[in-house]
Enzyme design. Structure first.
Site, PDB file in Angstrom:
ATOM      1  N   TRP A 183      -0.703  -6.832  -6.966  1.00  0.00           N
ATOM      2  CA  TRP A 183      -0.981  -5.870  -8.039  1.00  0.00           C
ATOM      3  C   TRP A 183       0.231  -4.988  -8.365  1.00  0.00           C
ATOM      4  O   TRP A 183       0.493  -4.669  -9.520  1.00  0.00           O
ATOM      5  CB  TRP A 183      -2.209  -5.013  -7.720  1.00  0.00           C
ATOM      6  N   ASN A 184       1.003  -4.611  -7.330  1.00  0.00           N
ATOM      7  CA  ASN A 184       2.188  -3.784  -7.622  1.00  0.00           C
ATOM      8  C   ASN A 184       3.171  -4.549  -8.492  1.00  0.00           C
ATOM      9  O   ASN A 184       3.654  -4.028  -9.499  1.00  0.00           O
ATOM     10  CB  ASN A 184       2.877  -3.346  -6.326  1.00  0.00           C
ATOM     11  N   SER A 185       3.469  -5.782  -8.105  1.00  0.00           N
ATOM     12  CA  SER A 185       4.413  -6.573  -8.893  1.00  0.00           C
ATOM     13  C   SER A 185       3.867  -6.805 -10.295  1.00  0.00           C
ATOM     14  O   SER A 185       4.612  -6.780 -11.274  1.00  0.00           O
ATOM     15  CB  SER A 185       4.691  -7.914  -8.215  1.00  0.00           C
TER      16      SER A 185
ATOM     17  N   GLY B 207      -6.016 -14.247  -2.442  1.00  0.00           N
ATOM     18  CA  GLY B 207      -6.566 -12.904  -2.644  1.00  0.00           C
ATOM     19  C   GLY B 207      -6.612 -12.502  -4.106  1.00  0.00           C
ATOM     20  O   GLY B 207      -6.825 -13.341  -4.997  1.00  0.00           O
ATOM     21  N   ASP B 208      -6.385 -11.212  -4.359  1.00  0.00           N
ATOM     22  CA  ASP B 208      -6.466 -10.684  -5.724  1.00  0.00           C
ATOM     23  C   ASP B 208      -5.385 -11.265  -6.633  1.00  0.00           C
ATOM     24  O   ASP B 208      -5.454 -11.128  -7.856  1.00  0.00           O
ATOM     25  CB  ASP B 208      -6.351  -9.157  -5.692  1.00  0.00           C
TER      26      ASP B 208
ATOM     27  N   GLN C 172      13.279  -3.850  -6.287  1.00  0.00           N
ATOM     28  CA  GLN C 172      12.585  -4.572  -7.371  1.00  0.00           C
ATOM     29  C   GLN C 172      12.440  -3.770  -8.668  1.00  0.00           C
ATOM     30  O   GLN C 172      12.584  -4.313  -9.755  1.00  0.00           O
ATOM     31  CB  GLN C 172      11.208  -5.053  -6.891  1.00  0.00           C
TER      32      GLN C 172
ATOM     33  N   HIS D  50       4.145 -13.767  -7.368  1.00  0.00           N
ATOM     34  CA  HIS D  50       2.884 -14.136  -6.713  1.00  0.00           C
ATOM     35  C   HIS D  50       1.736 -13.301  -7.270  1.00  0.00           C
ATOM     36  O   HIS D  50       0.586 -13.523  -6.915  1.00  0.00           O
ATOM     37  CB  HIS D  50       3.003 -13.912  -5.205  1.00  0.00           C
TER      38      HIS D  50
ATOM     39  N   GLU E  76       4.346  -3.653 -12.212  1.00  0.00           N
ATOM     40  CA  GLU E  76       5.770  -3.362 -12.427  1.00  0.00           C
ATOM     41  C   GLU E  76       6.350  -4.259 -13.524  1.00  0.00           C
ATOM     42  O   GLU E  76       7.095  -3.788 -14.375  1.00  0.00           O
ATOM     43  CB  GLU E  76       6.547  -3.516 -11.110  1.00  0.00           C
TER      44      GLU E  76
ATOM     45  N   HIS F 230       0.838  -1.196   0.000  1.00  0.00           N
ATOM     46  CA  HIS F 230       0.000   0.000   0.000  1.00  0.00           C
ATOM     47  C   HIS F 230       0.875   1.250   0.000  1.00  0.00           C
ATOM     48  O   HIS F 230       0.578   2.240  -0.664  1.00  0.00           O
ATOM     49  CB  HIS F 230      -0.921  -0.003   1.224  1.00  0.00           C
TER      50      HIS F 230
HETATM   51  C1  UDX Z   1      -0.253  -7.038  -1.023  1.00  0.00           C
HETATM   52  C2  UDX Z   1      -1.053  -8.234  -1.531  1.00  0.00           C
HETATM   53  O1  UDX Z   1      -0.367  -9.430  -1.268  1.00  0.00           O
HETATM   54  C3  UDX Z   1      -1.340  -8.107  -2.993  1.00  0.00           C
HETATM   55  O2  UDX Z   1      -2.094  -9.234  -3.415  1.00  0.00           O
HETATM   56  C4  UDX Z   1      -2.105  -6.840  -3.249  1.00  0.00           C
HETATM   57  O3  UDX Z   1      -2.331  -6.710  -4.635  1.00  0.00           O
HETATM   58  C5  UDX Z   1      -1.320  -5.660  -2.712  1.00  0.00           C
HETATM   59  O4  UDX Z   1      -1.014  -5.840  -1.333  1.00  0.00           O
HETATM   60  P1  UDX Z   1       2.338  -7.629  -1.657  1.00  0.00           P
HETATM   61  O5  UDX Z   1       2.119  -9.063  -1.430  1.00  0.00           O
HETATM   62  O6  UDX Z   1       3.338  -6.971  -0.832  1.00  0.00           O
HETATM   63  O7  UDX Z   1       0.976  -6.803  -1.645  1.00  0.00           O
HETATM   64  O8  UDX Z   1       2.770  -7.563  -3.220  1.00  0.00           O
HETATM   65  P2  UDX Z   1       2.851  -6.420  -4.276  1.00  0.00           P
HETATM   66  O9  UDX Z   1       1.542  -5.794  -4.542  1.00  0.00           O
HETATM   67  O10 UDX Z   1       3.509  -7.021  -5.447  1.00  0.00           O
HETATM   68  O11 UDX Z   1       3.783  -5.314  -3.616  1.00  0.00           O
HETATM   69  C6  UDX Z   1       5.104  -5.573  -3.242  1.00  0.00           C
HETATM   70  C7  UDX Z   1       5.921  -4.326  -3.472  1.00  0.00           C
HETATM   71  O12 UDX Z   1       7.183  -4.505  -2.845  1.00  0.00           O
HETATM   72  C8  UDX Z   1       6.192  -4.033  -4.946  1.00  0.00           C
HETATM   73  O13 UDX Z   1       6.036  -2.656  -5.209  1.00  0.00           O
HETATM   74  C9  UDX Z   1       7.640  -4.441  -5.152  1.00  0.00           C
HETATM   75  O14 UDX Z   1       8.345  -3.649  -6.083  1.00  0.00           O
HETATM   76  C10 UDX Z   1       8.222  -4.250  -3.779  1.00  0.00           C
HETATM   77  N1  UDX Z   1       9.324  -5.189  -3.525  1.00  0.00           N
HETATM   78  C11 UDX Z   1       9.085  -6.536  -3.410  1.00  0.00           C
HETATM   79  C12 UDX Z   1      10.593  -4.683  -3.396  1.00  0.00           C
HETATM   80  O15 UDX Z   1      10.828  -3.467  -3.540  1.00  0.00           O
HETATM   81  N2  UDX Z   1      11.607  -5.555  -3.135  1.00  0.00           N
HETATM   82  C13 UDX Z   1      11.430  -6.895  -2.993  1.00  0.00           C
HETATM   83  O16 UDX Z   1      12.401  -7.596  -2.734  1.00  0.00           O
HETATM   84  C14 UDX Z   1      10.100  -7.405  -3.140  1.00  0.00           C
END
Ligand code: UDX
Length: 469
Positions: A359-361, A379-380, A341, A356, A364, A20
């Protein structure tokens, strides 16, 4: 007060989790670059971690300024962050709310009253605070519009959703492809984390009080869903990918220190050769899954960079890599706890991303032109995987088989090896890469001057200015 842009003060409040913080902070940087004073806030506990990990501090961006201010969630900074998710969420809504109001009042006392609050719907109480203090409020939806539509339809009972005994049932919603059981966010079907489900569904509680719903997506990616949902819920403005529209990459919101050495390691690898593996900030893999994934990576013979992160309390335990794995992986791959990342995905050595599908990944990799092996957990992520593979055509989805403990579904080592091969060298690899590059270019165009997301940001700033006059 004159309504010059430099007099506008936007306060963003983020739910204290990495998935978030990243989109909210990116939006904060984007608005500051338009000449506004922008304050980014989240809890003190997370603020402390951000400062330790990235030396977070206020900075000028273009003509504007970005500040950081944190509010208490009632826990001491060095106290273990939360007893359990439900208690902590409650504490955030009570102690957090009070401290957030004090933070807003401090802005007025220092002559910079807040002109607009932007929260993410995981902190719906911030909208109530804005209404009480008569401050206009917008929200940033940090997932896809497709997922917005699914949750909205569920919450308003506009469609019937399958329960665990109806796995063959298909869900058809306006503007979306038919969704099978495993494509639907499982908070709505299997409910793996009850307190998260409650927060997810509470997101719509206050949405109609916001003057605008911003989303980290772009028109070209989700046009029809944006149109349909804008008609039936609130007006939606896509402003993403925010990851692409922010120019000041040195201001980061990591809550763990990234191992920057991995960039030098990538420099030493051949172009287009490395598999990047990450499951974001909260997912925990079972020990069987860790075993299969590590064996599959070694079996593939492909160099890899793997982020193995300990999940937050309540969501899983510290991941234990199989015995001997680190020694066997020596010279073949690198394992880190956190990496930069954005830079990894932009590196020419990276050939594909086992993700996984948070949404951010998803955004990206899609907008970096990197093909994916979709490895969703819950989840999503399930829905994002469906879209990445079947709608955007940028990869393949790893198939699970019920071979884990008590028949739990696991992606086997052979499947890991097969997926890496298929996405990088298989019959469809060229087509997949072509699609990935197409989406990267579409995203670049959306955030460039005059592009759809760029226009929406400008319109949003105009709205804030109009309301402040
Ligand atoms: C959570 C939920 O799991 C996801 O389903 C929902 O869409 C958003 O909230 P998260 O699991 O942390 O998010 O995954 P993601 O949305 O991909 O966000 C991770 C963030 O951390 C990305 O912006 C990624 O760039 C960053 N990241 C991840 C790093 O900067 N370094 C890392 O080693 C891993």
């Amino acid at each position: 007060m004159e309504c010059k842009k430099s007099n506008l003060h936007v306060l963003l409040v983020s739910f204290p989790a990495q998935g978030h913080i990243n989109p909210l902070l990116r939006l904060a940087k984007c608005l500051a670059s338009k000449g506004l004073l922008v304050t980014f806030s989240t809890t003190e506990t997370i603020g402390h971690m951000m400062k330790e990990a990235t030396n977070t501090k206020s900075t000028n961006i273009g003509q504007g300024e970005l500040r950081f201010e944190f509010f208490s969630d009632g826990w001491e900074i060095d106290e273990p962050q939360r007893a359990n998710l439900a208690t902590w969420m409650h504490q955030l809504k009570t102690a957090g709310r009070e401290s957030f109001i004090e933070l807003i009042n401090r802005q007025s006392e220092t002559g910079k009253p807040v002109s607009c609050i932007i929260n993410n719907p995981f902190v719906p109480w911030a909208t109530d605070v804005a209404a009480e203090l008569e401050i206009p409020c917008a929200v940033l939806w940090v997932q896809s519009c497709a997922v917005y539509s699914i949750y909205y339809n569920f919450q308003h009972q506009l469609a019937s959703f399958p329960n665990p005994d109806q796995r063959d049932m298909v869900l058809d919603l306006p503007s979306l492809p038919s969704l099978e059981f495993d494509d639907i966010p499982d908070f709505l079907t299997l409910n793996p984390f009850d307190s998260l489900r409650k927060v997810i569904l509470s997101q719509f509680k206050n949405l109609d009080k916001a003057f605008c719903v911003l989303v980290d997506s772009f028109e070209e990616l989700e046009r029809e869903t944006i149109e349909v949902m804008s008609r039936i819920s609130a007006p939606i403005k896509p402003v993403g990918p925010l990851f692409r529209s922010t120019k000041n990459a040195s201001v980061r919101g990591d809550i763990w220190k990234a191992t920057d050495d991995c960039l030098q390691w990538l420099d030493s690898q051949s172009p287009n050769s490395v598999v990047y593996v990450s499951f974001g900030s909260v997912v925990a893999l079972s020990s069987e899954q860790l075993q299969e994934l590590s064996a599959g990576l070694l079996k593939s013979g492909t160099p890899f960079l793997w982020v193995v992160k300990t999940p937050p309390p309540d969501m899983g335990s510290k991941p234990e890599l199989p015995q001997g794995f680190k020694e066997e992986a020596e010279g073949k791959g690198m394992v880190v706890e956190w990496c930069p990342q954005e830079q990894v995905l932009a590196h020419s050595a990276v050939s594909c991303f086992i993700t996984h599908c948070g949404w951010n990944s998803s955004m990206e990799c899609l907008t970096s032109g990197v093909p994916v092996v979709a490895f969703p957990q819950w989840g999503d992520q399930n829905t994002n995987a469906k879209f990445l593979i079947d709608v955007y055509g940028v990869g393949i989805r790893a198939k699970k088989t019920p071979t884990g403990k008590n028949g739990a579904p696991v992606v086997t080592r052979d499947e890991v090896e097969r997926c890496i091969f298929e996405v990088t060298k298989g019959a469809n690899a060229e087509e997949i890469k072509k699609n990935a590059v197409k989406w990267k270019e579409a995203a670049e165009a959306a955030v460039a001057d005059g592009g759809s997301s760029h226009r929406n940001i400008e319109l949003f700033v105009d709205d804030i200015q109009r309301m402040a006059c």
